[in-house]
Design a protein around this motif. Structure first.
Motif, mmCIF file in Angstrom:
data_model
loop_
_atom_site.group_PDB
_atom_site.id
_atom_site.type_symbol
_atom_site.label_atom_id
_atom_site.label_comp_id
_atom_site.label_asym_id
_atom_site.label_seq_id
_atom_site.Cartn_x
_atom_site.Cartn_y
_atom_site.Cartn_z
ATOM 1 N N ARG A 110 0.807 -1.203 0.000
ATOM 2 C CA ARG A 110 0.000 0.000 0.000
ATOM 3 C C ARG A 110 0.854 1.272 0.000
ATOM 4 O O ARG A 110 0.307 2.372 0.122
ATOM 5 N N THR A 111 2.187 1.163 -0.115
ATOM 6 C CA THR A 111 3.048 2.346 -0.101
ATOM 7 C C THR A 111 3.967 2.345 -1.320
ATOM 8 O O THR A 111 4.277 1.296 -1.895
ATOM 9 N N GLU A 112 4.423 3.533 -1.684
ATOM 10 C CA GLU A 112 5.343 3.662 -2.820
ATOM 11 C C GLU A 112 6.660 2.947 -2.543
ATOM 12 O O GLU A 112 7.249 2.350 -3.442
ATOM 13 N N GLN A 113 7.124 3.006 -1.297
ATOM 14 C CA GLN A 113 8.367 2.328 -0.949
ATOM 15 C C GLN A 113 8.254 0.824 -1.182
ATOM 16 O O GLN A 113 9.160 0.192 -1.716
ATOM 17 N N GLN A 114 7.133 0.245 -0.775
ATOM 18 C CA GLN A 114 6.933 -1.180 -1.023
ATOM 19 C C GLN A 114 6.879 -1.468 -2.521
ATOM 20 O O GLN A 114 7.531 -2.389 -3.025
ATOM 21 N N THR B 187 -8.219 -1.561 2.625
ATOM 22 C CA THR B 187 -7.289 -1.273 3.721
ATOM 23 C C THR B 187 -6.282 -0.197 3.339
ATOM 24 O O THR B 187 -6.024 0.044 2.157
ATOM 25 N N ASP B 188 -5.695 0.425 4.369
ATOM 26 C CA ASP B 188 -4.677 1.450 4.148
ATOM 27 C C ASP B 188 -3.281 0.870 4.344
ATOM 28 O O ASP B 188 -3.100 -0.337 4.515
ATOM 29 N N ALA B 189 -2.272 1.753 4.349
ATOM 30 C CA ALA B 189 -0.884 1.327 4.435
ATOM 31 C C ALA B 189 -0.543 0.609 5.735
ATOM 32 O O ALA B 189 0.416 -0.168 5.797
ATOM 33 N N SER B 190 -1.326 0.845 6.756
ATOM 34 C CA SER B 190 -1.087 0.188 8.058
ATOM 35 C C SER B 190 -1.920 -1.069 8.223
ATOM 36 O O SER B 190 -1.896 -1.682 9.302
ATOM 37 N N GLY B 191 -2.682 -1.408 7.209
ATOM 38 C CA GLY B 191 -3.528 -2.589 7.316
ATOM 39 C C GLY B 191 -4.868 -2.319 7.955
ATOM 40 O O GLY B 191 -5.643 -3.252 8.190
#
Length: 344
Positions: free
Chosen positions: A149-153, A336-340
């Motif tokens: 869910r993030t650009e880094q991932q 879901t968001d970046a934190s789940g």
């Protein structure tokens, strides 16, 4: 981001056939349902919906010990008739202001107007010459991760992107995340698989560690394969065009201006973009195409019309409503968001 080199070079290849070799062809839609024989083998009703193209041996269980794809397939939705492989991605949904969901339809690429949605498929050999080893029987792979869910991932996968189509020929402005504003001609998901193989594993448990991207640059820039994955394989590339145009009225978008499209696995960021592949070419057809530097058309391969490919299908084994206005994503998949954390 740079324009999609594969697409641009496909046009150049028509003008300079000795300068480049690649296969580029249409595969119509085979089935849309909640099956995933790679991640959930043998399970009828996987967690999220996929759209599938290719051969008609697609089923819940496709392990090589129970299925010899080229021998058992009787048709394919692809225009190269010896390609019984299966290619699949998740499905895109529009989320309305009232919280209901509607499946976004696919539309064919330019030049493939007769196809039923589906995808455009590329197999491209090395840009800087050298031997390219076609995939072997039993080979399968996944690129991308639906939990991201993030650009880094998402940066772990260098060439999974989106193009906000200004018109049918737009091939610039690729982004890692979902476009933030209405796209006049739809959204194209670009899924490029790694191009280096370890030379031994056909399908490891994670379906991805046997392949790798070049150690530097991209496939198009001729980066070398890592020592751990020394065998060059064709670049497999999907172009999937989602017809988001019926949902382009800003008055239908969230009041806070955020974009309203959600993947069937509960991702509205776009960073979970991913694709699955099960090799199923007959005999050494794909290796012949790579060795003889086929250029778009390939007289060495058996072909069929798009209309013939449209006749190939499989029965929907799950049998659920995925097309009406739904109160939740199929399979009760949460967004879901970046934190789940669950958003919806």
């Amino acid at each position: 981001m740079q324009l999609s080199l594969n697409y641009a070079l496909a046009g150049l290849a028509l003008l300079a056939p000795n300068a480049l070799a690649l296969l580029r062809f249409s595969c119509s839609q085979l089935v849309v349902e909640r099956l995933d024989p790679l991640v959930n083998p043998g399970v009828t009703a996987s967690p999220h919906v996929h759209q599938v193209i290719g051969g008609n041996t697609f089923r819940p269980l496709m392990t090589p010990d129970v299925l010899d794809i080229p021998s058992e397939a009787t048709c394919t939705t692809c225009t190269f008739a010896d390609d019984f492989s299966n290619y699949w991605t998740a499905v895109l949904y529009f989320r309305a202001r009232n919280g209901t969901y509607k499946r976004v339809q696919q539309k064919p690429n330019v030049g493939f107007e007769a196809a039923k949605g589906g995808m455009t498929i590329y197999y491209t050999p090395s840009y800087n010459g050298g031997k390219v080893t076609a995939f072997k029987p039993g080979f399968r792979m996944i690129v991308g991760d639906p939990t991201f869910r993030t650009e880094q991932q998402a940066s772990q996968f260098r060439q999974l992107t989106y193009t906000c189509l200004q018109d049918a020929m737009t091939r610039t402005g690729e982004t890692k995340d979902m476009p933030k504003k209405p796209c006049p001609a739809g959204i194209m998901a670009n899924i490029r698989f790694p191009t280096c193989w370890n030379g031994k594993d056909l399908d490891p448990p994670d379906h991805s560690s046997h392949v790798a991207y070049p150690t530097s640059g991209t496939f198009e820039s001729g980066g070398p394969c890592p020592a751990t994955h020394p065998v060059k394989i064709p670049q497999l590339f999907y172009e999937v065009i989602w017809d988001t145009t019926p949902f382009n009225n800003p008055a239908d978008w969230p009041e806070d201006g955020s974009q309203p499209f959600v993947w069937s696995y509960g991702d509205q960021t776009g960073y979970g973009n991913h694709g699955d592949y099960v090799f199923g070419w007959k005999g050494d057809a794909l290796q012949q195409a790579m060795d003889t530097n086929c250029n778009i058309n390939c007289p060495q391969l058996k072909s069929q019309s798009i209309q013939q490919g449209n006749q190939c299908s499989v029965k929907d084994t799950v049998g659920e409503d995925i097309d009406g206005w739904l109160t939740e994503l199929p399979g009760a998949m949460p967004v879901t968001d970046a934190s789940g954390n669950i958003i919806y």
